[in-house]
Structures are given as structure tokens and as C-alpha cells.
Enzyme design. Structure first.
Site, PDB file in Angstrom:
ATOM      1  NE  ARG A 156      29.941  42.363  40.872  1.00 50.45           N
ATOM      2  CZ  ARG A 156      30.935  41.494  41.017  1.00 50.45           C
ATOM      3  NH1 ARG A 156      31.111  40.916  42.199  1.00 50.45           N
ATOM      4  NH2 ARG A 156      31.745  41.213  40.030  1.00 50.45           N
ATOM      5  CG  HIS A 167      34.500  42.943  42.603  1.00 48.56           C
ATOM      6  ND1 HIS A 167      33.517  43.644  43.266  1.00 48.56           N
ATOM      7  CD2 HIS A 167      34.577  43.492  41.363  1.00 48.56           C
ATOM      8  CE1 HIS A 167      33.022  44.579  42.466  1.00 48.56           C
ATOM      9  NE2 HIS A 167      33.632  44.503  41.316  1.00 48.56           N
ATOM     10  CG  HIS A 209      37.041  44.336  37.627  1.00 48.43           C
ATOM     11  ND1 HIS A 209      36.134  43.327  37.433  1.00 48.43           N
ATOM     12  CD2 HIS A 209      36.379  45.302  38.324  1.00 48.43           C
ATOM     13  CE1 HIS A 209      34.981  43.661  37.985  1.00 48.43           C
ATOM     14  NE2 HIS A 209      35.103  44.849  38.541  1.00 48.43           N
ATOM     15  CD  GLU A 227      33.453  48.495  38.444  1.00 45.05           C
ATOM     16  OE1 GLU A 227      33.911  47.346  38.616  1.00 45.05           O
ATOM     17  OE2 GLU A 227      32.696  49.075  39.257  1.00 45.05           O
ATOM     18  CG  HIS A 284      35.726  48.204  43.218  1.00 47.09           C
ATOM     19  ND1 HIS A 284      36.765  47.720  42.435  1.00 47.09           N
ATOM     20  CD2 HIS A 284      34.595  47.943  42.507  1.00 47.09           C
ATOM     21  CE1 HIS A 284      36.279  47.216  41.314  1.00 47.09           C
ATOM     22  NE2 HIS A 284      34.973  47.321  41.341  1.00 47.09           N
ATOM     23  CD  GLU A 330      30.576  42.255  36.881  1.00 48.05           C
ATOM     24  OE1 GLU A 330      30.597  42.364  38.119  1.00 48.05           O
ATOM     25  OE2 GLU A 330      31.264  42.968  36.132  1.00 48.05           O
TER      26      GLU A 330
END
Length: 386
Positions: A92, A95, A97, A101, A140, A162
Site C-alpha cells: 500500500r 501516503h 491522510h 487511521e 506511512h 480511500e
């Protein structure tokens, strides 16, 4: 025909009749208390259930993701949830946010990395049952290890998607190449192979041990881990199951979201209670459940849940969760609140004056005195012993 359990007919009071169709009988079997509600259900209560099986699946090279936000479940006012899976070695992408999270490993193993605002780094491996937490803005990554992995992510805004994260590849793609080259002290030619589209989820190689790949920061490591290993948690044992509470008291970096992991034996139930600080967002991990939610003014509705479903309980609404299957019921209660809290009906009545309780319930003082002992909390009790 009215004896058929799949008909919307309640034998107890003779209400209802036949549903001649068209109908989805499989759905009726999954939701018997929606097809034939208890007599105690009353009024209009919004939908408090949505299944990940009904959520759109985004497929990528190396994995998939699906989400339940307030678009799918409008009753969810505080948080949104994402279910994601990665094949061995898949990433993943790096990135961050705007939202906090909170992550729960459902299957397999993975490696998570991060850095905080002081430049302190973090790296750890997690397995099924373990948690991680990254507050808003903390960059992360997640990479599946040799087993691959599946996990649940909960975000601190109900309209989160997402599909709208701050991706490393997306940022560089939308920054002039000469600026990127200057930032990295490279020539544009050296950076000509930078991604031409966002990577999001993509294939990779299973990494070696942390000791071989870790590049520690000169600022050192984060003072409090971004992960929490479930083996460290305290178990609150009850007569018909157990509860594990994971909040900021034991997981200091979880500044926004708290959770309770509940296991209910067949024939057991989570006692009548409510939560005074936040709405409850539930994820069902195993088994089958019935929940009735009382939302004041005579409003009550009963729902059925099974593994993979999300449930909602509005803030301060009274409820219980009953195991109606033949295997242990396992689910997690999640709150947009750093410290877990609930209020037990049994504890409230057990600490109130005896005559007052007797007068309210129209029962004798002897019966009041025989109610559950408030000094011995039992969050999971027997509905009916097997």
C-alpha cells in the site's frame, strides 16, 4: 404456508401474512429479525447495517480494497471503514491522510513504516489481531510479508474515501519535474523513470528482516510505538465471554480512536448498555448476532449481523448484542474517542436506591436486591446457557 419461517408472519400475535414475491429468500434467511421483527420494535429507525459484500471492490495489481462510508451507511456520522488485502510483497503505497487511521490486521502478516513530525522513524511487523494507529498527517506505508495480508482500516471522518489519499507518486506526478529534481539534488534525466500514474497498490518483493532493511533516522525512533500487539492486552473475563479494551490508556499513540474487542459464547449476549461519549461503529469478525437499538421516544429496531458486516449504534442509544449462532461471536466496537467508556444498565440499577428502582420497575425490593451485583461487572452475560 404461514408456518414457513421465511414468511413475514409473527406467530406470537398473529400479525403479518405471506410475501408472494418477488423476494430474495437468501436475504430473508440472513435477516430473520428484519423480516419478522420483535413486538418491541417500534417507529422509524434509520438503517444501522451494511455488509462489505455489498461494497464496491477496487482491484489493483497486487491487491484490492473496498470501503463503507456515510455514502453507503448514512447512519455512520463519525467514522468510515476500509477493508484491504495485499498479496505477498505487495505495497500500500507510501501516503498520508487528513484523517486519523486506525488499523486492525485480520489475516496474515505485514510491515508498517512511518515517520513523525520530529523526523523520528518507526518500523514494525504485525500479524493477525495486531493494531496500528497513524494520526492525521503522519506518512506511512504497509507492505505484505510472506503470508500476504488483509486488514480493516477505520478513519476519523465519516465521508472519508480511500480513493482520496495523499500518495507519494501522485504528488510527484503533479509537481514540475525540474522542481522535483532540484529537491532531490538529481538531474531530470536521472528521474525520467518516475511513475506516470499513481501506484496506490502495487506488486513488490517480500522484504528481508527488519534488522537488514531498517534505515534509522538521525533523530532516532518514535517515543511511543505506532503499533500495538494484541498479545499485550488485558482480558476482562465474563461469564459468557470476554472483552479487551484498547484505548489511549494502553496505546498512547491512538489519540482519536478507541476500541473494545468482544467475544460472546453461543447462548450469550453483550449486556444492556450505552456509550455516553461517542457513537459505536461495529465490525463483525465471526458468528451471527442480533442487536436491538433503542433511540428514545419509543424508537427501537432490531438488526441481524454476520461476519463482514458493519453495524452502527447512535451515541447514547441503548442496545445489546446477542449471539444467535452456534459458534463464538466475535466483533469489535470502535469509537471516535480516545478513551473507551460505557454505562451498564445493571450497574446503574445496582447502585441506585432499592426503593427507587422498585418503584420505577413495579417490582418488589426483594427482586431489586437479587439483580446482578454491580461490584462484579459482567459485560458479557448468558441469555440462555447452551
Amino acid at each position: 404456508m404461514l408456518k414457513n419461517k421465511l414468511e413475514p408472519y409473527r406467530k406470537k400475535d398473529g400479525k403479518g401474512w405471506i410475501d408472494h414475491g418477488p423476494r430474495n429468500r437468501q436475504r430473508d434467511q440472513e435477516n430473520p429479525d428484519i423480516l419478522v421483527p420483535p413486538e418491541t420494535d417500534h417507529g422509524t429507525v434509520e438503517n444501522l447495517r451494511f455488509s462489505y459484500s455489498d461494497a464496491h471492490q477496487r482491484l489493483e495489481e497486487g491487491g484490492w480494497t473496498r470501503e463503507i462510508t456515510n455514502r453507503e451507511l448514512p447512519a455512520s456520522k463519525d467514522v468510515a471503514g476500509v477493508n484491504m488485502s495485499l498479496e505477498p510483497g505487495a505495497y500500500r503505497e507510501m501516503h498520508w491522510h487528513k484523517e486519523a487511521e486506525w488499523g486492525l490486521m485480520l489475516y496474515g502478516n505485514a510491515r508498517v513504516t512511518a515517520i513523525d513530525e520530529s523526523g523520528r522513524s518507526f518500523i514494525d511487523d504485525v500479524v493477525a489481531g495486531d493494531l496500528w494507529n497513524f494520526e492525521a498527517g503522519i506518512p506511512h506505508s504497509i507492505q505484505a510479508l510472506d503470508q500476504g495480508c488483509e486488514f480493516l482500516l477505520v478513519f476519523s471522518e465519516a465521508d472519508f474515501s480511500e480513493n482520496n489519499t495523499f500518495l507519494l507518486s501522485d504528488w510527484l506526478l503533479h509537481t514540475p519535474l525540474d522542481v522535483v529534481a532540484a529537491n532531490f539534488k538529481q538531474t531530470e534525466e536521472n528521474l525520467s523513470s518516475l511513475p506516470k500514474a499513481e501506484k496506490y497498490i502495487f506488486k513488490g518483493q517480500v522484504p528481508g528482516p527488519i534488522t537488514e532493511v531498517n534505515r534509522s533516522s538521525s533523530q532516532g525512533s518514535v517515543p511511543s510505538p505506532f503499533t500495538y500487539h494484541i498479545s499485550r492486552s488485558e482480558v476482562i473475563q465474563s461469564e459468557a465471554g470476554n472483552v479487551r479494551i484498547i484505548d489511549q490508556k494502553v496505546f498512547p499513540t491512538a489519540e482519536t480512536i478507541s476500541a473494545a474487542f468482544v467475544e460472546v459464547e453461543p447462548g450469550g449476549m453483550r449486556e444492556l448498555h450505552w456509550h455516553p461519549k461517542a457513537a459505536e461503529w461495529q465490525y463483525y469478525l465471526q458468528g451471527k448476532a442480533r442487536m436491538t437499538v433503542f433511540n428514545s421516544s419509543g424508537l427501537a429496531r432490531t438488526f441481524n449481523y454476520q461476519a463482514g458486516d458493519v453495524g452502527i449504534v447512535p451515541i447514547v442509544a441503548g442496545h445489546y448484542i446477542q449471539n444467535i449462532g452456534d459458534e463464538p461471536l466475535r466483533f469489535v466496537e470502535i469509537f471516535k474517542q480516545p478513551v473507551y467508556s460505557d454505562i451498564s444498565l445493571n450497574k446503574w440499577l445496582g447502585t441506585s436506591p432499592i426503593q427507587m428502582v422498585a418503584d420505577h420497575l413495579n417490582i418488589s425490593k426483594e427482586i431489586v436486591e437479587s439483580l446482578p451485583n454491580p461490584d462484579k461487572p459482567q459485560p458479557v452475560i448468558w441469555y440462555k446457557r447452551p
